[in-house]
Design a protein around this motif. Structure first.
Motif, PDB file in Angstrom:
ATOM      1  N   ALA A   1     -12.849  -7.276  -2.469  1.00 17.13           N
ATOM      2  CA  ALA A   1     -12.820  -7.212  -0.927  1.00 17.13           C
ATOM      3  C   ALA A   1     -11.292  -7.288  -0.483  1.00 17.13           C
ATOM      4  O   ALA A   1     -10.786  -6.596   0.865  1.00 17.13           O
ATOM      5  N   SER A   2     -10.274  -7.530  -1.473  1.00 23.58           N
ATOM      6  CA  SER A   2      -9.090  -7.595  -1.101  1.00 23.58           C
ATOM      7  C   SER A   2      -8.223  -6.578  -2.066  1.00 23.58           C
ATOM      8  O   SER A   2      -6.975  -6.100  -1.594  1.00 23.58           O
TER       9      SER A   2
ATOM     10  N   GLY B   1     -11.107   5.475  12.549  1.00 22.61           N
ATOM     11  CA  GLY B   1     -10.321   5.737  13.710  1.00 22.61           C
ATOM     12  C   GLY B   1      -9.059   5.220  13.807  1.00 22.61           C
ATOM     13  O   GLY B   1      -8.399   5.147  14.849  1.00 22.61           O
ATOM     14  N   LEU B   2      -8.504   4.495  12.605  1.00 26.48           N
ATOM     15  CA  LEU B   2      -7.320   3.525  12.638  1.00 26.48           C
ATOM     16  C   LEU B   2      -6.054   4.412  12.389  1.00 26.48           C
ATOM     17  O   LEU B   2      -4.888   3.844  12.572  1.00 26.48           O
ATOM     18  N   THR B   3      -6.278   5.837  11.934  1.00 27.26           N
ATOM     19  CA  THR B   3      -5.258   6.542  11.421  1.00 27.26           C
ATOM     20  C   THR B   3      -4.990   7.678  12.371  1.00 27.26           C
ATOM     21  O   THR B   3      -6.075   8.255  12.958  1.00 27.26           O
TER      22      THR B   3
ATOM     23  N   SER C   1      -4.471  -3.189  -0.688  1.00 28.43           N
ATOM     24  CA  SER C   1      -5.093  -1.950  -0.036  1.00 28.43           C
ATOM     25  C   SER C   1      -6.148  -2.801   1.072  1.00 28.43           C
ATOM     26  O   SER C   1      -6.364  -2.226   2.084  1.00 28.43           O
ATOM     27  N   GLY C   2      -6.955  -3.536   0.198  1.00 27.51           N
ATOM     28  CA  GLY C   2      -7.917  -4.182   1.254  1.00 27.51           C
ATOM     29  C   GLY C   2      -7.544  -5.166   2.268  1.00 27.51           C
ATOM     30  O   GLY C   2      -8.133  -4.741   3.571  1.00 27.51           O
ATOM     31  N   ASP C   3      -6.607  -5.835   1.949  1.00 32.42           N
ATOM     32  CA  ASP C   3      -6.028  -6.712   3.241  1.00 32.42           C
ATOM     33  C   ASP C   3      -5.421  -5.750   4.227  1.00 32.42           C
ATOM     34  O   ASP C   3      -5.056  -5.954   5.522  1.00 32.42           O
ATOM     35  N   ALA C   4      -4.764  -4.577   3.999  1.00 31.88           N
ATOM     36  CA  ALA C   4      -3.977  -3.597   4.698  1.00 31.88           C
ATOM     37  C   ALA C   4      -4.892  -3.082   5.622  1.00 31.88           C
ATOM     38  O   ALA C   4      -4.855  -3.083   6.758  1.00 31.88           O
ATOM     39  N   LEU C   5      -6.025  -2.624   5.197  1.00 32.41           N
ATOM     40  CA  LEU C   5      -7.104  -2.097   6.012  1.00 32.41           C
ATOM     41  C   LEU C   5      -7.733  -3.111   6.969  1.00 32.41           C
ATOM     42  O   LEU C   5      -7.889  -2.909   8.104  1.00 32.41           O
ATOM     43  N   ALA C   6      -7.683  -4.409   6.346  1.00 35.57           N
ATOM     44  CA  ALA C   6      -8.360  -5.463   7.467  1.00 35.57           C
ATOM     45  C   ALA C   6      -7.277  -5.754   8.581  1.00 35.57           C
ATOM     46  O   ALA C   6      -7.674  -5.765   9.699  1.00 35.57           O
ATOM     47  N   GLN C   7      -5.969  -5.625   8.377  1.00 35.97           N
ATOM     48  CA  GLN C   7      -5.085  -5.788   9.284  1.00 35.97           C
ATOM     49  C   GLN C   7      -4.931  -4.742  10.248  1.00 35.97           C
ATOM     50  O   GLN C   7      -4.847  -4.852  11.589  1.00 35.97           O
ATOM     51  N   LEU C   8      -5.235  -3.472   9.755  1.00 32.71           N
ATOM     52  CA  LEU C   8      -4.954  -2.401  10.748  1.00 32.71           C
ATOM     53  C   LEU C   8      -6.138  -2.508  11.601  1.00 32.71           C
ATOM     54  O   LEU C   8      -6.245  -2.456  12.793  1.00 32.71           O
ATOM     55  N   ALA C   9      -7.270  -2.732  11.202  1.00 34.34           N
ATOM     56  CA  ALA C   9      -8.755  -3.070  11.791  1.00 34.34           C
ATOM     57  C   ALA C   9      -8.501  -4.069  13.099  1.00 34.34           C
ATOM     58  O   ALA C   9      -8.831  -3.869  14.138  1.00 34.34           O
ATOM     59  N   ALA C  10      -7.729  -5.154  12.556  1.00 36.55           N
ATOM     60  CA  ALA C  10      -7.496  -6.356  13.493  1.00 36.55           C
ATOM     61  C   ALA C  10      -6.705  -6.085  14.583  1.00 36.55           C
ATOM     62  O   ALA C  10      -6.736  -6.446  15.761  1.00 36.55           O
ATOM     63  N   GLU C  11      -5.586  -5.053  14.256  1.00 38.96           N
ATOM     64  CA  GLU C  11      -4.587  -4.681  15.258  1.00 38.96           C
ATOM     65  C   GLU C  11      -4.950  -3.269  16.081  1.00 38.96           C
ATOM     66  O   GLU C  11      -4.030  -3.062  16.763  1.00 38.96           O
ATOM     67  N   ARG C  12      -6.087  -3.044  15.822  1.00 39.30           N
ATOM     68  CA  ARG C  12      -6.427  -1.506  16.496  1.00 39.30           C
ATOM     69  C   ARG C  12      -6.211  -1.494  17.966  1.00 39.30           C
ATOM     70  O   ARG C  12      -5.682  -0.275  18.508  1.00 39.30           O
TER      71      ARG C  12
ATOM     72  N   GLY D   1       0.844   3.771   0.272  1.00 42.09           N
ATOM     73  CA  GLY D   1       0.322   3.412  -1.032  1.00 42.09           C
ATOM     74  C   GLY D   1      -1.087   2.553  -1.012  1.00 42.09           C
ATOM     75  O   GLY D   1      -1.619   2.360   0.039  1.00 42.09           O
ATOM     76  N   GLY D   2      -1.513   2.258  -2.236  1.00 39.51           N
ATOM     77  CA  GLY D   2      -2.796   1.533  -2.468  1.00 39.51           C
ATOM     78  C   GLY D   2      -4.044   2.633  -2.736  1.00 39.51           C
ATOM     79  O   GLY D   2      -3.681   3.731  -2.285  1.00 39.51           O
ATOM     80  N   THR D   3      -4.953   2.032  -3.100  1.00 43.87           N
ATOM     81  CA  THR D   3      -6.109   3.223  -3.508  1.00 43.87           C
ATOM     82  C   THR D   3      -6.549   3.953  -2.303  1.00 43.87           C
ATOM     83  O   THR D   3      -6.447   3.385  -1.079  1.00 43.87           O
ATOM     84  N   GLY D   4      -6.888   5.209  -2.558  1.00 43.64           N
ATOM     85  CA  GLY D   4      -7.357   6.137  -1.565  1.00 43.64           C
ATOM     86  C   GLY D   4      -8.658   5.546  -0.814  1.00 43.64           C
ATOM     87  O   GLY D   4      -8.647   6.137   0.398  1.00 43.64           O
ATOM     88  N   ASP D   5      -9.514   4.899  -1.423  1.00 46.28           N
ATOM     89  CA  ASP D   5     -10.824   4.521  -0.679  1.00 46.28           C
ATOM     90  C   ASP D   5     -10.435   3.818   0.757  1.00 46.28           C
ATOM     91  O   ASP D   5     -11.102   4.220   1.682  1.00 46.28           O
ATOM     92  N   PRO D   6      -9.723   2.891   0.515  1.00 49.75           N
ATOM     93  CA  PRO D   6      -9.505   2.152   2.113  1.00 49.75           C
ATOM     94  C   PRO D   6      -8.862   3.099   3.128  1.00 49.75           C
ATOM     95  O   PRO D   6      -9.034   2.926   4.314  1.00 49.75           O
ATOM     96  N   HIS D   7      -7.982   4.224   2.661  1.00 48.47           N
ATOM     97  CA  HIS D   7      -7.420   5.153   3.446  1.00 48.47           C
ATOM     98  C   HIS D   7      -8.397   5.918   4.309  1.00 48.47           C
ATOM     99  O   HIS D   7      -8.390   6.374   5.404  1.00 48.47           O
ATOM    100  N   LEU D   8      -9.414   6.154   3.356  1.00 44.51           N
ATOM    101  CA  LEU D   8     -10.571   7.034   3.803  1.00 44.51           C
ATOM    102  C   LEU D   8     -11.251   6.531   4.819  1.00 44.51           C
ATOM    103  O   LEU D   8     -11.729   6.725   5.892  1.00 44.51           O
ATOM    104  N   GLN D   9     -11.398   5.051   4.591  1.00 46.69           N
ATOM    105  CA  GLN D   9     -12.079   4.337   5.459  1.00 46.69           C
ATOM    106  C   GLN D   9     -11.491   3.943   6.614  1.00 46.69           C
ATOM    107  O   GLN D   9     -12.054   3.836   7.799  1.00 46.69           O
TER     108      GLN D   9
END
Length: 346
Positions: free
Chosen positions: A173-174, A99-101, A65-76, A86-94
Motif C-alpha cells: 500500500a505504501s 487525472g493528477l498529472t 511511491s504509494g505515499d506520494a500517490l496518496a498525497q497527490l490525490a489528497a491535494e488534487r 522517481g518511484g515505481t511506474g505503476d503509481p505514476h500510471l495510476q
C-alpha cells in the motif's frame, strides 16, 4: 557518502562550466516543489544540482511511491507539488489515470530507451521512464554463513523454515517495491497460487517496512537474512560496507520502470517543465550512480556503470504495465493482500 559528494561536486562543476553559468535563472522566486521517491541521497543531489544550474530554489518532499500517490490525490483540489520524480511506474500510471498529472510530450523522447518511450505512450504522455531495475532478493552473506543457511536461489526458497522471521518485505500500500512484488508473482504463478505463496511467506516475514529501500537496509545492518528488493539497491549497501549480495530468482522476476510526472495544476508549471527536461539529460541521469544507485538510465547516451543490473542476463516476465498500473487492479490486489495475508486471524 563522502565519495558520492566528491563525485557530485566534480559533476556539478562540469555541468556549470559547460553551460557557461546558471541556466534558466529564476532569481529569488518561489521554489520548485519536488516530490522525490528515490533514496534521500539521490533526491538531495538532483535538487542541489538543478538549483545550481538553473538558479532556482528547490524544496524536496521525500515519499515512497504509494505515499506520494496518496498525497497527490489528497491535494488534487489545490496541488502543492510541481514534479514527482522517481518511484515505481505503476503509481505514476495510476496518477495519470486519475487525472493528477499533466500531459507533456518531451522533445527528448526519441533519445530515450524503448521502455521509457513505451511508458510515456501508455500514459498518454502523462509520465515518462527515467530508469529501470529488476526485482530480486537481497541477502546478508555474513548472517547466512553464521547461521549455516544457503543463500536462496528462487522465490520459493524464502519459504524454507530456516528463514522463519528472517525475511523483510515492504508493504504494497505504501511501497512500489512491494506492489511490484505482488504483481510479479501474480503474473509468474497465477493469482491464487501467488496469494498462497504470500500467505506462506508471511510466516517467515519478521518485518514489513513502509519503503522498499528500508527493507534492504535492515538486511544490510544484519538484522535479517533476506529482503525482497530491487537489485540496484544492493550495490548501494555494499558501498556502505554491508556484506549484501543480490539474487535473481530462478523462476524469473519483474522490473520497475522508475518514472517522472509533472503535477496537473502545479504552482510553478514552467519551472516544472525545465526540471523535467533537465532530468532526462545524460548529465542529470548520472547522479543516480553518484548517489550510490545503480538503475539502468533511460537516456541512451548516459554512461553505464558496471555495477548496474544486467537486463539481458535477467529472466524478466512480460510485465503488463498497463493492467497492473491501473487504479482498480492495484487497489484490488492490495485489498486482497491485506485481507488474506496480513489480516489478524479471526
Amino acid at each position: 557518502m563522502m565519495k558520492a559528494h566528491r563525485i557530485f561536486r566534480g559533476m556539478a562543476a562540469l555541468v556549470l562550466a559547460g553551460a557557461g553559468g546558471p541556466l534558466w535563472a529564476q532569481g529569488a522566486g518561489e521554489p520548485l516543489q519536488l516530490m522525490c521517491s528515490v533514496r534521500e541521497e539521490w533526491c538531495s543531489l538532483i535538487a542541489t544540482t538543478f538549483g545550481r544550474v538553473s538558479g532556482a530554489k528547490v524544496q524536496v518532499v521525500r515519499r515512497g511511491s504509494g505515499d506520494a500517490l496518496a498525497q497527490l490525490a489528497a491535494e488534487r483540489a489545490s496541488p502543492r507539488i510541481d514534479v514527482w520524480f522517481g518511484g515505481t511506474g505503476d503509481p505514476h500510471l495510476q496518477a495519470a489515470e486519475l487525472g493528477l498529472t499533466q500531459a507533456y510530450k518531451s522533445p527528448s523522447l526519441p533519445q530515450l530507451r524503448l521502455w521509457a518511450q513505451a511508458q510515456a505512450k501508455q500514459s498518454n504522455w502523462h509520465t515518462v521512464g527515467v530508469y529501470m531495475g529488476p526485482l530480486g532478493i537481497a541477502v546478508n552473506t555474513d548472517v547466512l554463513a553464521r547461521r549455516g543457511v544457503a543463500a536462496p536461489q528462487c522465490w520459493h526458497d524464502l519459504l524454507q523454515p530456516a528463514f522463519r522471521g528472517q525475511v523483510v518485505v515492504s508493504h504494497p500500500a505504501s511501497s512500489g517495491t512491494a506492489y511490484t512484488f505482488v504483481a510479479t508473482l501474480v503474473q509468474l504463478l497465477g493469482e491464487d497460487k501467488a496469494f498462497g505463496y504470500f500467505k506462506a511467506l508471511h510466516q517467515n516475514v519478521g518485518q514489513y517496512t513502509r519503503a522498499g529501500t528500508a527493507a534492504v537496509r535492515v538486511v544490510g545492518r544484519g538484522e535479517a537474512m533476506a529482503s525482497v528488493s530491487f537489485l540496484q539497491d544492493v550495490p548501494a549497501e555494499r558501498l556502505q560496507g554491508a556484506p549484501v549480495a543480490g539474487v535473481v530468482p530462478c523462476e524469473g522476476t519483474g522490473a520497475e520502470i522508475g518514472s517522472m510526472s509533472m503535477v496537473r495544476g502545479a504552482p510553478h508549471p514552467e519551472l516544472a517543465r525545465r526540471f523535467y527536461e533537465w532530468a532526462l539529460t545524460p548529465g542529470a541521469q548520472q547522479f543516480g550512480v553518484a548517489a550510490g544507485q545503480f538503475h539502468v538510465p533511460s537516456h541512451r547516451d548516459t554512461p553505464m556503470d558496471p555495477r548496474m543490473p544486467s537486463l539481458p542476463r535477467t529472466r524478466l516476465v512480460n510485465y503488463d504495465y498497463v493492467k497492473y498500473g491501473s487504479v482498480a487492479e492495484r487497489q484490488r490486489l492490495i485489498d486482497r493482500w491485506e485481507r488474506e495475508v496480513t489480516a489478524p486471524p479471526h
